[in-house]
Design a protein around this motif. Structure first.
Motif, PDB file in Angstrom:
ATOM      1  N   THR A   1      -0.158 -86.626  50.106  1.00  0.00           N
ATOM      2  CA  THR A   1       1.009 -86.940  49.290  1.00  0.00           C
ATOM      3  C   THR A   1       0.935 -86.194  47.966  1.00  0.00           C
ATOM      4  OG1 THR A   1      -0.021 -88.828  48.173  1.00  0.00           O
ATOM      5  CG2 THR A   1       1.152 -89.290  50.237  1.00  0.00           C
TER       6      THR A   1
ATOM      7  N   GLN B   1       5.920 -88.008  50.264  1.00  0.00           N
ATOM      8  CA  GLN B   1       5.677 -87.147  51.429  1.00  0.00           C
ATOM      9  C   GLN B   1       7.009 -86.617  51.925  1.00  0.00           C
ATOM     10  OE1 GLN B   1       3.832 -89.818  54.253  1.00  0.00           O
ATOM     11  NE2 GLN B   1       1.831 -88.942  53.882  1.00  0.00           N
TER      12      GLN B   1
ATOM     13  N   LYS C   1       4.158 -83.664  51.640  1.00  0.00           N
ATOM     14  CA  LYS C   1       3.510 -83.077  50.475  1.00  0.00           C
ATOM     15  C   LYS C   1       4.062 -81.697  50.119  1.00  0.00           C
ATOM     16  CE  LYS C   1      -1.038 -82.128  48.543  1.00  0.00           C
ATOM     17  NZ  LYS C   1      -2.483 -82.264  48.747  1.00  0.00           N
TER      18      LYS C   1
END
Length: 85
Positions: free
Chosen positions: A7, A43, A45
């Motif tokens: 993330t 997310q 990422k």
């Protein structure tokens, strides 16, 4: 799998609001530190990193003000309520 390694963690409410309003990434976790700082994890990422970079280089996609301020209000409520861990 450690969710935090996949993330982008953001503590700046303006950046987090922009990410949330973009509809390109999803808020997956709110992490609070021992000093009560909230980190908002997004997310996917790669897309979140691109959006944050675009934010800082003034090349971000336009976001409608109502979406931005709605996202900001929702995030503030979430942080203050202690939810979404």
């Amino acid at each position: 799998m450690d969710i935090t390694s996949d993330t982008v963690a953001v503590r700046d409410l303006n950046i987090a609001s922009f990410l949330m309003a973009s509809n390109e990434v999803k808020l997956v976790k709110v992490e609070r530190t021992s000093s009560n700082t909230a980190y908002l994890h997004f997310q996917p990422k790669a897309i979140a990193e691109e959006l944050v970079s675009a934010y800082w280089t003034d090349s971000a996609p336009s976001i409608q003000p109502r979406k931005f301020f709605g996202a900001r209000r929702d995030l503030q409520d979430l942080i203050l309520s202690g939810g979404h861990s």
